[in-house]
Design a protein around this motif. Structure first.
Motif, PDB file in Angstrom:
ATOM      1  N   LEU A  22       0.909  -1.272  -0.236  1.00  0.00           N
ATOM      2  CA  LEU A  22       0.063   0.037   0.022  1.00  0.00           C
ATOM      3  C   LEU A  22       0.881   1.441   0.046  1.00  0.00           C
ATOM      4  CD1 LEU A  22      -2.799  -1.208   2.520  1.00  0.00           C
ATOM      5  CD2 LEU A  22      -3.220  -0.402   0.105  1.00  0.00           C
ATOM      6  N   ARG A  23       1.998   1.383   0.950  1.00  0.00           N
ATOM      7  CA  ARG A  23       2.895   2.474   0.837  1.00  0.00           C
ATOM      8  C   ARG A  23       3.564   2.620  -0.728  1.00  0.00           C
ATOM      9  NH1 ARG A  23       5.980   0.893   6.583  1.00  0.00           N
ATOM     10  NH2 ARG A  23       4.327   1.821   7.880  1.00  0.00           N
ATOM     11  N   VAL A  24       3.777   1.567  -1.349  1.00  0.00           N
ATOM     12  CA  VAL A  24       4.330   1.752  -2.727  1.00  0.00           C
ATOM     13  C   VAL A  24       3.174   2.283  -3.780  1.00  0.00           C
ATOM     14  CG1 VAL A  24       4.966   0.284  -4.669  1.00  0.00           C
ATOM     15  CG2 VAL A  24       6.063  -0.018  -2.558  1.00  0.00           C
ATOM     16  N   ILE A  25       2.160   1.725  -3.380  1.00  0.00           N
ATOM     17  CA  ILE A  25       0.898   2.591  -4.364  1.00  0.00           C
ATOM     18  C   ILE A  25       0.642   3.854  -4.068  1.00  0.00           C
ATOM     19  CG2 ILE A  25      -1.470   2.217  -4.608  1.00  0.00           C
ATOM     20  CD1 ILE A  25      -1.385  -0.634  -4.053  1.00  0.00           C
ATOM     21  N   VAL A  26       0.882   4.284  -2.791  1.00  0.00           N
ATOM     22  CA  VAL A  26       0.542   5.461  -2.305  1.00  0.00           C
ATOM     23  C   VAL A  26       1.667   6.408  -2.849  1.00  0.00           C
ATOM     24  CG1 VAL A  26       0.607   7.186  -0.341  1.00  0.00           C
ATOM     25  CG2 VAL A  26      -0.835   5.296  -0.351  1.00  0.00           C
ATOM     26  N   ARG A  27       2.809   5.947  -2.767  1.00  0.00           N
ATOM     27  CA  ARG A  27       3.883   6.796  -3.328  1.00  0.00           C
ATOM     28  C   ARG A  27       4.263   6.893  -4.894  1.00  0.00           C
ATOM     29  NH1 ARG A  27       6.673   4.572   1.697  1.00  0.00           N
ATOM     30  NH2 ARG A  27       7.664   6.031   2.551  1.00  0.00           N
ATOM     31  N   ASP A  45       0.941   6.240   5.532  1.00  0.00           N
ATOM     32  CA  ASP A  45      -0.206   5.348   6.455  1.00  0.00           C
ATOM     33  C   ASP A  45      -1.494   6.132   6.858  1.00  0.00           C
ATOM     34  OD1 ASP A  45       1.718   3.179   6.522  1.00  0.00           O
ATOM     35  OD2 ASP A  45       2.290   3.534   8.451  1.00  0.00           O
ATOM     36  N   LYS A  46      -1.159   7.437   7.213  1.00  0.00           N
ATOM     37  CA  LYS A  46      -2.489   8.474   7.172  1.00  0.00           C
ATOM     38  C   LYS A  46      -3.369   8.151   6.235  1.00  0.00           C
ATOM     39  CE  LYS A  46      -0.596  12.409   8.318  1.00  0.00           C
ATOM     40  NZ  LYS A  46      -0.271  13.885   8.701  1.00  0.00           N
ATOM     41  N   LEU A  47      -2.860   8.599   4.959  1.00  0.00           N
ATOM     42  CA  LEU A  47      -3.612   8.090   3.714  1.00  0.00           C
ATOM     43  C   LEU A  47      -4.494   6.929   3.889  1.00  0.00           C
ATOM     44  CD1 LEU A  47      -4.746   9.732   1.574  1.00  0.00           C
ATOM     45  CD2 LEU A  47      -2.897   8.860   0.117  1.00  0.00           C
ATOM     46  N   ILE A  48      -3.576   5.793   3.982  1.00  0.00           N
ATOM     47  CA  ILE A  48      -4.134   4.510   3.829  1.00  0.00           C
ATOM     48  C   ILE A  48      -5.268   4.260   4.989  1.00  0.00           C
ATOM     49  CG2 ILE A  48      -3.717   2.040   4.216  1.00  0.00           C
ATOM     50  CD1 ILE A  48      -0.760   2.666   3.171  1.00  0.00           C
ATOM     51  N   GLU A  49      -4.982   4.817   6.033  1.00  0.00           N
ATOM     52  CA  GLU A  49      -6.125   4.781   7.307  1.00  0.00           C
ATOM     53  C   GLU A  49      -7.387   5.636   6.682  1.00  0.00           C
ATOM     54  OE1 GLU A  49      -6.798   3.488  10.153  1.00  0.00           O
ATOM     55  OE2 GLU A  49      -4.872   2.479  10.212  1.00  0.00           O
ATOM     56  N   ALA A  50      -7.220   6.884   5.957  1.00  0.00           N
ATOM     57  CA  ALA A  50      -8.434   7.550   5.793  1.00  0.00           C
ATOM     58  C   ALA A  50      -9.071   6.862   4.680  1.00  0.00           C
ATOM     59  CB  ALA A  50      -7.955   8.878   5.136  1.00  0.00           C
ATOM     60  N   TRP A  51      -8.336   6.120   3.941  1.00  0.00           N
ATOM     61  CA  TRP A  51      -9.188   5.155   2.782  1.00  0.00           C
ATOM     62  C   TRP A  51     -10.177   4.233   3.515  1.00  0.00           C
ATOM     63  CZ3 TRP A  51      -4.419   4.088  -0.408  1.00  0.00           C
ATOM     64  CH2 TRP A  51      -4.167   5.187  -1.156  1.00  0.00           C
ATOM     65  N   GLY A  52      -9.603   3.439   4.624  1.00  0.00           N
ATOM     66  CA  GLY A  52     -10.459   2.665   5.106  1.00  0.00           C
ATOM     67  C   GLY A  52      -9.959   1.145   4.696  1.00  0.00           C
ATOM     68  N   PRO A  53     -10.577   0.226   5.246  1.00  0.00           N
ATOM     69  CA  PRO A  53      -9.982  -1.176   4.904  1.00  0.00           C
ATOM     70  C   PRO A  53     -10.478  -1.746   3.481  1.00  0.00           C
ATOM     71  CG  PRO A  53     -11.650  -1.375   6.622  1.00  0.00           C
ATOM     72  CD  PRO A  53     -11.236   0.201   6.565  1.00  0.00           C
ATOM     73  N   GLN A  58      -9.082  -3.254  -1.948  1.00  0.00           N
ATOM     74  CA  GLN A  58      -9.134  -3.194  -3.315  1.00  0.00           C
ATOM     75  C   GLN A  58      -8.100  -2.856  -4.116  1.00  0.00           C
ATOM     76  OE1 GLN A  58     -12.794  -0.729  -3.727  1.00  0.00           O
ATOM     77  NE2 GLN A  58     -14.096  -2.144  -2.913  1.00  0.00           N
ATOM     78  N   LEU A  59      -7.168  -1.789  -3.544  1.00  0.00           N
ATOM     79  CA  LEU A  59      -5.930  -1.255  -4.116  1.00  0.00           C
ATOM     80  C   LEU A  59      -4.883  -2.335  -4.320  1.00  0.00           C
ATOM     81  CD1 LEU A  59      -5.698   2.305  -2.890  1.00  0.00           C
ATOM     82  CD2 LEU A  59      -6.357   1.600  -5.173  1.00  0.00           C
ATOM     83  N   VAL A  60      -4.569  -3.085  -3.133  1.00  0.00           N
ATOM     84  CA  VAL A  60      -3.860  -4.286  -3.114  1.00  0.00           C
ATOM     85  C   VAL A  60      -4.195  -5.258  -4.154  1.00  0.00           C
ATOM     86  CG1 VAL A  60      -2.851  -6.281  -1.726  1.00  0.00           C
ATOM     87  CG2 VAL A  60      -3.248  -3.867  -0.550  1.00  0.00           C
ATOM     88  N   LYS A  61      -5.468  -5.761  -4.201  1.00  0.00           N
ATOM     89  CA  LYS A  61      -5.948  -6.774  -5.117  1.00  0.00           C
ATOM     90  C   LYS A  61      -5.780  -6.262  -6.665  1.00  0.00           C
ATOM     91  CE  LYS A  61      -9.832  -9.530  -6.547  1.00  0.00           C
ATOM     92  NZ  LYS A  61      -9.190  -9.749  -7.779  1.00  0.00           N
ATOM     93  N   LYS A  62      -6.022  -5.106  -6.840  1.00  0.00           N
ATOM     94  CA  LYS A  62      -5.737  -4.381  -8.037  1.00  0.00           C
ATOM     95  C   LYS A  62      -4.341  -4.592  -8.690  1.00  0.00           C
ATOM     96  CE  LYS A  62     -10.096  -1.965  -8.376  1.00  0.00           C
ATOM     97  NZ  LYS A  62     -10.794  -0.519  -8.921  1.00  0.00           N
TER      98      LYS A  62
END
Length: 70
Positions: A22-27, A45-53, A58-62
């Motif tokens: 997820l961090r790689v995707i965000v960056r 991590d703050k952005l990931i938390e804001a998105w929710g589980p 879905q981002l990891v799966k895609k």
């Protein structure tokens, strides 16, 4: 840097592998124009938390389905 930053949310339940993915995707995608010297794991991590589980899952799966990760 500590890979297990605790924001008290769902990210504490993620595997280390999924959190790094997820961090790689965000960056690479969502904060690519953010100043790199300010783009810490905590900021990601703050952005990931804001998105929710659901969105994070879905981002990891895609990304995995698209071959972004082995």
């Amino acid at each position: 840097m500590n890979n297990l930053i605790d924001l008290g949310g769902f990210t504490t339940q993620l595997s280390v592998t999924d959190r790094e993915r997820l961090r790689v995707i965000v960056r690479k995608v969502h904060l690519r124009h953010y100043p790199q010297d300010k783009l810490t794991n905590f900021e990601c991590d703050k952005l990931i938390e804001a998105w929710g589980p659901e969105v994070a899952g879905q981002l990891v799966k895609k990304a995995v389905d698209a071959g972004m990760f082995n």
